[in-house]
Scaffold this motif. Sequence first.
Motif, PDB file in Angstrom:
ATOM      1  N   PRO A 135       6.121  26.415 -24.379  1.00 13.92           N
ATOM      2  CA  PRO A 135       4.760  26.522 -24.146  1.00 13.92           C
ATOM      3  C   PRO A 135       4.255  25.299 -23.285  1.00 13.92           C
ATOM      4  O   PRO A 135       3.366  25.328 -22.612  1.00 13.92           O
ATOM      5  CB  PRO A 135       3.890  26.535 -25.333  1.00 13.92           C
ATOM      6  CG  PRO A 135       5.012  27.250 -26.253  1.00 13.92           C
ATOM      7  CD  PRO A 135       6.197  26.845 -25.816  1.00 13.92           C
ATOM      8  N   GLU A 136       5.153  24.372 -23.026  1.00 13.86           N
ATOM      9  CA  GLU A 136       4.845  23.248 -22.064  1.00 13.86           C
ATOM     10  C   GLU A 136       5.550  23.312 -21.056  1.00 13.86           C
ATOM     11  O   GLU A 136       5.512  22.366 -20.052  1.00 13.86           O
ATOM     12  CB  GLU A 136       5.323  21.860 -22.996  1.00 13.86           C
ATOM     13  CG  GLU A 136       4.800  21.702 -24.413  1.00 13.86           C
ATOM     14  CD  GLU A 136       3.292  21.640 -24.422  1.00 13.86           C
ATOM     15  OE1 GLU A 136       2.645  20.894 -23.477  1.00 13.86           O
ATOM     16  OE2 GLU A 136       2.496  22.017 -25.182  1.00 13.86           O
ATOM     17  N   GLY A 137       6.168  24.477 -20.593  1.00 18.67           N
ATOM     18  CA  GLY A 137       6.749  24.449 -19.502  1.00 18.67           C
ATOM     19  C   GLY A 137       8.072  23.996 -19.120  1.00 18.67           C
ATOM     20  O   GLY A 137       8.650  23.787 -18.125  1.00 18.67           O
ATOM     21  N   ILE A 138       8.646  23.795 -20.384  1.00 17.94           N
ATOM     22  CA  ILE A 138      10.044  22.995 -20.646  1.00 17.94           C
ATOM     23  C   ILE A 138      11.021  24.229 -20.605  1.00 17.94           C
ATOM     24  O   ILE A 138      10.947  24.859 -21.521  1.00 17.94           O
ATOM     25  CB  ILE A 138      10.246  21.832 -21.531  1.00 17.94           C
ATOM     26  CG1 ILE A 138       8.820  21.034 -21.531  1.00 17.94           C
ATOM     27  CG2 ILE A 138      11.642  21.519 -21.793  1.00 17.94           C
ATOM     28  CD1 ILE A 138       8.915  20.082 -20.090  1.00 17.94           C
ATOM     29  N   LEU A 139      12.181  23.862 -20.075  1.00 19.03           N
ATOM     30  CA  LEU A 139      13.326  24.885 -19.879  1.00 19.03           C
ATOM     31  C   LEU A 139      13.979  24.641 -21.243  1.00 19.03           C
ATOM     32  O   LEU A 139      14.554  23.492 -21.280  1.00 19.03           O
ATOM     33  CB  LEU A 139      14.214  24.915 -18.750  1.00 19.03           C
ATOM     34  CG  LEU A 139      15.445  25.906 -18.708  1.00 19.03           C
ATOM     35  CD1 LEU A 139      14.792  27.291 -18.666  1.00 19.03           C
ATOM     36  CD2 LEU A 139      16.163  25.547 -17.265  1.00 19.03           C
ATOM     37  N   ARG A 140      14.217  25.682 -21.949  1.00 24.63           N
ATOM     38  CA  ARG A 140      14.728  25.190 -23.589  1.00 24.63           C
ATOM     39  C   ARG A 140      16.354  25.984 -23.409  1.00 24.63           C
ATOM     40  O   ARG A 140      16.953  25.684 -24.276  1.00 24.63           O
ATOM     41  CB  ARG A 140      13.934  25.795 -24.505  1.00 24.63           C
ATOM     42  CG  ARG A 140      12.684  24.933 -24.427  1.00 24.63           C
ATOM     43  CD  ARG A 140      12.854  23.612 -24.825  1.00 24.63           C
ATOM     44  NE  ARG A 140      13.189  23.422 -26.193  1.00 24.63           N
ATOM     45  CZ  ARG A 140      12.584  23.586 -27.451  1.00 24.63           C
ATOM     46  NH1 ARG A 140      11.227  23.778 -27.150  1.00 24.63           N
ATOM     47  NH2 ARG A 140      13.101  23.411 -28.510  1.00 24.63           N
ATOM     48  N   ALA A 141      16.262  27.085 -22.621  1.00 29.56           N
ATOM     49  CA  ALA A 141      17.553  27.818 -22.825  1.00 29.56           C
ATOM     50  C   ALA A 141      18.057  28.395 -21.573  1.00 29.56           C
ATOM     51  O   ALA A 141      17.070  29.002 -20.787  1.00 29.56           O
ATOM     52  CB  ALA A 141      17.851  28.906 -24.151  1.00 29.56           C
TER      53      ALA A 141
END
Length: 218
Positions: A135-141
């Motif tokens: 939700p913060e726009g961070i690429l997680r996977a």
Amino acid sequence: MSSDVPASGPRLNEPAPDFEAVTTHGKRTLSDYRGRWLVLFSHPSDFTPVCTTEFMAFARAHDAFQALNCDLLGLSIDSVFSHVAWTRNIQEKFDVAIPFPIIEDLSMKVAHAYGMIQPGASDTSAVRALYVIDPEGILRAMLYYPMSNGRSVDEVLRLVDAMQMSDAHHVATPEGWRRGDKVIVPPPKTSEDAMARMSEAEECVDWYFCTKDAPVPA
């Protein structure tokens, strides 16, 4: 961009590349998904059998993703007219409606920004790449599959659920974890904490491997 120089692509735990794109549901930008999880996935081409099976699986799982506050967004370098024709064909031939947008990326701008163009596989099509953005726009996977083999949509759903559990409760999840399974307690970082860990309530095989019941979602 030269085809013999691969794009660096995005990196985990950094902001996902921003975009503004035409889709089958109108214009979309990355900021439209702020506050929600997003699964952005590319496919090589419309009107191809493997991609058709994937899109039907994503469509059938759409409500389950929505229940996890997660949106779906497809992409290929085909035109929006091709996307519309293909999704209408899927509904007509397979009785499956595609409820999520598909990006038109004729310029390959989004595909290059996300590293979806892999010269070793194809210079003209996006590979089967998938990105989970928080939700913060961070690429997680990130997941990459060969052209010839379809992805497991159930695994993507499981992964999003597991990451949300980890974020909410500061725990890790074991191989194949599903809601209701035990979670892994993060290992202690000092010798003193390691000694104390073995006397705590968690189920410990050894100081570095302890599990506990998963917290019940609020």
